[in-house]
Design a protein around this motif. Structure first.
Motif, PDB file in Angstrom:
ATOM      1  N   ILE A  98       0.824  -1.204   0.000  1.00 13.15           N
ATOM      2  CA  ILE A  98       0.000   0.000   0.000  1.00 13.15           C
ATOM      3  C   ILE A  98       0.864   1.262   0.000  1.00 13.15           C
ATOM      4  CG2 ILE A  98      -1.720   1.326   1.292  1.00 13.15           C
ATOM      5  CD1 ILE A  98      -2.832  -1.172  -0.005  1.00 13.15           C
ATOM      6  N   LYS A  99       1.993   1.232   0.714  1.00 12.73           N
ATOM      7  CA  LYS A  99       2.816   2.441   0.833  1.00 12.73           C
ATOM      8  C   LYS A  99       3.415   2.881  -0.504  1.00 12.73           C
ATOM      9  CE  LYS A  99       6.998  -0.080   2.239  1.00 12.73           C
ATOM     10  NZ  LYS A  99       8.044  -0.189   3.284  1.00 12.73           N
ATOM     11  N   TYR A 100       3.428   1.958  -1.488  1.00 15.21           N
ATOM     12  CA  TYR A 100       3.980   2.315  -2.802  1.00 15.21           C
ATOM     13  C   TYR A 100       2.893   2.820  -3.758  1.00 15.21           C
ATOM     14  CZ  TYR A 100       8.008  -0.325  -1.123  1.00 15.21           C
ATOM     15  OH  TYR A 100       9.075  -0.780  -0.393  1.00 15.21           O
ATOM     16  N   MET A 101       1.682   2.964  -3.265  1.00 15.90           N
ATOM     17  CA  MET A 101       0.567   3.367  -4.123  1.00 15.90           C
ATOM     18  C   MET A 101       0.161   4.823  -3.927  1.00 15.90           C
ATOM     19  SD  MET A 101      -1.817  -0.066  -3.991  1.00 15.90           S
ATOM     20  CE  MET A 101      -1.111  -1.672  -4.364  1.00 15.90           C
ATOM     21  N   LYS A 102       1.005   5.623  -3.342  1.00 17.68           N
ATOM     22  CA  LYS A 102       0.706   7.036  -3.152  1.00 17.68           C
ATOM     23  C   LYS A 102       0.654   7.737  -4.503  1.00 17.68           C
ATOM     24  CE  LYS A 102       2.388  11.227  -0.870  1.00 17.68           C
ATOM     25  NZ  LYS A 102       3.465  11.824  -0.028  1.00 17.68           N
ATOM     26  N   PRO A 103      -0.453   8.414  -4.822  1.00 16.50           N
ATOM     27  CA  PRO A 103      -0.594   9.058  -6.135  1.00 16.50           C
ATOM     28  C   PRO A 103       0.424  10.183  -6.344  1.00 16.50           C
ATOM     29  CG  PRO A 103      -2.729   8.860  -5.032  1.00 16.50           C
ATOM     30  CD  PRO A 103      -1.686   8.544  -4.016  1.00 16.50           C
ATOM     31  N   SER A 104       0.881  10.293  -7.579  1.00 15.98           N
ATOM     32  CA  SER A 104       1.776  11.378  -7.980  1.00 15.98           C
ATOM     33  C   SER A 104       1.176  12.049  -9.209  1.00 15.98           C
ATOM     34  CB  SER A 104       3.165  10.836  -8.302  1.00 15.98           C
ATOM     35  OG  SER A 104       3.945  11.815  -8.964  1.00 15.98           O
ATOM     36  N   ILE A 105       0.816  13.313  -9.075  1.00 16.62           N
ATOM     37  CA  ILE A 105       0.203  14.047 -10.192  1.00 16.62           C
ATOM     38  C   ILE A 105       1.124  14.054 -11.401  1.00 16.62           C
ATOM     39  CG2 ILE A 105      -0.698  16.264 -10.954  1.00 16.62           C
ATOM     40  CD1 ILE A 105      -2.454  14.814  -8.930  1.00 16.62           C
ATOM     41  N   LYS A 106       2.412  14.199 -11.173  1.00 21.35           N
ATOM     42  CA  LYS A 106       3.374  14.247 -12.274  1.00 21.35           C
ATOM     43  C   LYS A 106       3.383  12.935 -13.050  1.00 21.35           C
ATOM     44  CE  LYS A 106       8.291  15.077 -13.255  1.00 21.35           C
ATOM     45  NZ  LYS A 106       8.549  13.775 -13.898  1.00 21.35           N
ATOM     46  N   ILE A 107       3.470  11.811 -12.311  1.00 19.20           N
ATOM     47  CA  ILE A 107       3.519  10.507 -12.969  1.00 19.20           C
ATOM     48  C   ILE A 107       2.186  10.192 -13.651  1.00 19.20           C
ATOM     49  CG2 ILE A 107       3.720   8.019 -12.585  1.00 19.20           C
ATOM     50  CD1 ILE A 107       5.715   8.641 -10.372  1.00 19.20           C
ATOM     51  N   ILE A 108       1.083  10.526 -12.991  1.00 18.18           N
ATOM     52  CA  ILE A 108      -0.233  10.301 -13.589  1.00 18.18           C
ATOM     53  C   ILE A 108      -0.367  11.083 -14.896  1.00 18.18           C
ATOM     54  CG2 ILE A 108      -2.720  10.708 -13.301  1.00 18.18           C
ATOM     55  CD1 ILE A 108      -2.333  10.095 -10.319  1.00 18.18           C
ATOM     56  N   GLY A 109       0.138  12.322 -14.884  1.00 19.87           N
ATOM     57  CA  GLY A 109       0.109  13.131 -16.105  1.00 19.87           C
ATOM     58  C   GLY A 109       0.919  12.513 -17.225  1.00 19.87           C
ATOM     59  N   GLU A 110       2.096  11.982 -16.888  1.00 18.99           N
ATOM     60  CA  GLU A 110       2.937  11.333 -17.893  1.00 18.99           C
ATOM     61  C   GLU A 110       2.257  10.078 -18.450  1.00 18.99           C
ATOM     62  OE1 GLU A 110       6.525  10.634 -15.789  1.00 18.99           O
ATOM     63  OE2 GLU A 110       7.276  12.683 -15.989  1.00 18.99           O
ATOM     64  N   ILE A 111       1.580   9.350 -17.572  1.00 19.50           N
ATOM     65  CA  ILE A 111       0.877   8.141 -18.004  1.00 19.50           C
ATOM     66  C   ILE A 111      -0.232   8.487 -19.000  1.00 19.50           C
ATOM     67  CG2 ILE A 111      -0.706   6.308 -17.249  1.00 19.50           C
ATOM     68  CD1 ILE A 111       0.924   6.164 -14.652  1.00 19.50           C
ATOM     69  N   TYR A 112      -1.014   9.520 -18.684  1.00 16.97           N
ATOM     70  CA  TYR A 112      -2.131   9.880 -19.561  1.00 16.97           C
ATOM     71  C   TYR A 112      -1.661  10.533 -20.858  1.00 16.97           C
ATOM     72  CZ  TYR A 112      -6.095   8.560 -16.698  1.00 16.97           C
ATOM     73  OH  TYR A 112      -7.032   7.827 -16.020  1.00 16.97           O
ATOM     74  N   ALA A 113      -0.492  11.152 -20.835  1.00 15.30           N
ATOM     75  CA  ALA A 113       0.028  11.767 -22.058  1.00 15.30           C
ATOM     76  C   ALA A 113       0.222  10.711 -23.141  1.00 15.30           C
ATOM     77  CB  ALA A 113       1.354  12.472 -21.764  1.00 15.30           C
ATOM     78  N   ILE A 114       0.651   9.512 -22.731  1.00 17.44           N
ATOM     79  CA  ILE A 114       0.834   8.419 -23.675  1.00 17.44           C
ATOM     80  C   ILE A 114      -0.402   7.522 -23.723  1.00 17.44           C
ATOM     81  CG2 ILE A 114       2.224   6.381 -24.218  1.00 17.44           C
ATOM     82  CD1 ILE A 114       4.582   7.736 -22.879  1.00 17.44           C
ATOM     83  N   GLY A 115      -1.049   7.367 -22.565  1.00 13.75           N
ATOM     84  CA  GLY A 115      -2.163   6.427 -22.469  1.00 13.75           C
ATOM     85  C   GLY A 115      -3.464   6.907 -23.077  1.00 13.75           C
ATOM     86  N   PHE A 116      -3.712   8.220 -23.048  1.00 17.19           N
ATOM     87  CA  PHE A 116      -4.994   8.713 -23.556  1.00 17.19           C
ATOM     88  C   PHE A 116      -5.192   8.390 -25.039  1.00 17.19           C
ATOM     89  CE2 PHE A 116      -7.842  12.034 -25.235  1.00 17.19           C
ATOM     90  CZ  PHE A 116      -8.956  11.770 -24.464  1.00 17.19           C
ATOM     91  N   PRO A 117      -4.183   8.587 -25.902  1.00 14.72           N
ATOM     92  CA  PRO A 117      -4.365   8.168 -27.295  1.00 14.72           C
ATOM     93  C   PRO A 117      -4.663   6.682 -27.430  1.00 14.72           C
ATOM     94  CG  PRO A 117      -2.480   9.646 -27.105  1.00 14.72           C
ATOM     95  CD  PRO A 117      -2.910   9.311 -25.707  1.00 14.72           C
ATOM     96  N   ALA A 118      -4.058   5.865 -26.551  1.00 17.37           N
ATOM     97  CA  ALA A 118      -4.330   4.428 -26.595  1.00 17.37           C
ATOM     98  C   ALA A 118      -5.772   4.136 -26.183  1.00 17.37           C
ATOM     99  CB  ALA A 118      -3.362   3.683 -25.679  1.00 17.37           C
TER     100      ALA A 118
END
Length: 328
Positions: A98-118
């Motif tokens: 659980i301790k490794y699941m803390k949300p990061s806005i920066k990482i989430i943004g990077e994920i969606y930058a590539i993931g949203f087109p997919a």
């Protein structure tokens, strides 16, 4: 029937959702073989359970389309469980907790930058299938059945391209992060080469044995349409495989938009207008019914040309800017 099928697949969708998570974590850490094994396991279970649950074999009740839906979600859950076991047992690169699941806005943004087109690309596949079926049903309802049966065969062949894409993406991404032009170019070259070889094998099999597949799937009144579709649409596998590989390469090089462009061309911009135009000639009796199937090879070929141009561009501006390869 559609409501029954979609209700079951949507409500019991946790299998495919969580499989996608574990699949990508395996691929991201170089364990693509195990994610592929998990995916194939679910597909095989689905295939085995389909006739059993649809027709009520071995003492089970005959459930029809509901049985097909249950077979699908059971296969998805099986894939998820296998992928989870592989992740927990073999994936030492990722720490769980659980301790490794803390949300990061920066990482989430990077994920969606590539993931949203997919995400859009996945949605486009459903939209394309729906639109194409509307075009086919205006010609002959049997053509809808024929296309549905061929779609199953097509997925088996394209799974080969999807598997290679899922291997190509992390390999090239590793090299891109490392700053190694040589490894990037090798990943692109060998990825495309192996994809072409596998697609050529897929074309050979489907061109040589269309009657066997028609018998296997019990095409019935749609038999001639099915065989016709297989002989013509199979030509597109070569270009379709390359396009799938292109999309994996783009994503590895932070090219989500380029990947989206190819998806739009393959599944919306070219295929549906072209099929619509061809259907006009078919309905007017001016051309053979097989004309409609040619929309697929033409679409994949044109998309492949655009994909090549985008690949040259992304190599120039993304890979070309790498000046110093990191050692280690």
């Amino acid at each position: 029937m559609a409501t029954d099928y979609l209700s079951i697949c949507s409500v019991i969708s946790m299998g495919i959702v969580f499989f996608s998570i574990f699949e990508k974590m395996l691929q991201a850490t170089g364990l693509s073989l195990y994610s592929t094994v998990a995916q194939i396991t679910g597909a095989v279970i689905n295939i085995i359970l389909d006739p059993i649950m649809i027709y009520g074999l071995f003492g089970l009740p005959q459930m029809g389309v509901k049985g097909a839906a249950y077979a699908t979600v059971i296969g998805q859950i099986a894939s998820c469980i296998v992928a989870l076991v592989f992740h927990l047992k073999l994936n030492k690169s990722i720490k769980n907790g659980i301790k490794y699941m803390k949300p990061s806005i920066k990482i989430i943004g990077e994920i969606y930058a590539i993931g949203f087109p997919a995400i859009i690309a996945q949605a486009l596949m459903s939209a394309m299938t729906y639109g194409f079926n509307i075009i086919l049903v205006r010609i002959d309802e049997a053509m809808v059945t024929a296309y549905g049966l061929f779609y199953k065969v097509q997925q088996f062949v394209l799974f080969l391209a999807f598997g290679l894409r899922d291997a190509i993406t992390p390999i090239i991404a590793f090299a891109y992060g490392r700053g190694s032009k040589k490894r990037i170019n090798e990943g692109i070259r060998y990825g495309l080469m192996y994809t072409i070889v596998l697609m050529a094998v897929g074309i050979l099999i489907t061109e040589l044995f269309p009657e066997s597949f028609a018998g296997l799937f019990n095409a019935g009144q749609s038999r001639e349409y099915f065989i016709d579709a297989m002989r013509i649409i199979s030509i597109s596998f070569l270009f379709a495989g390359v396009n799938v590989a292109y999309q994996g390469i783009y994503q590895a090089l932070n090219g989500g938009i380029e990947s989206l462009v190819i998806s739009l061309l393959r599944q919306l911009v070219i295929i549906l207008p072209l099929a619509g135009v061809f259907s006009i000639f078919v309905r007017n009796g001016q051309m053979g019914v097989s004309l409609i199937w040619w929309a697929f090879p033409i679409t994949e070929f044109l998309s492949c040309l655009v994909g090549y141009v985008l690949l040259k561009r992304i190599k120039k501006y993304r890979v070309g800017e790498i000046t110093d390869e990191k050692k280690g």
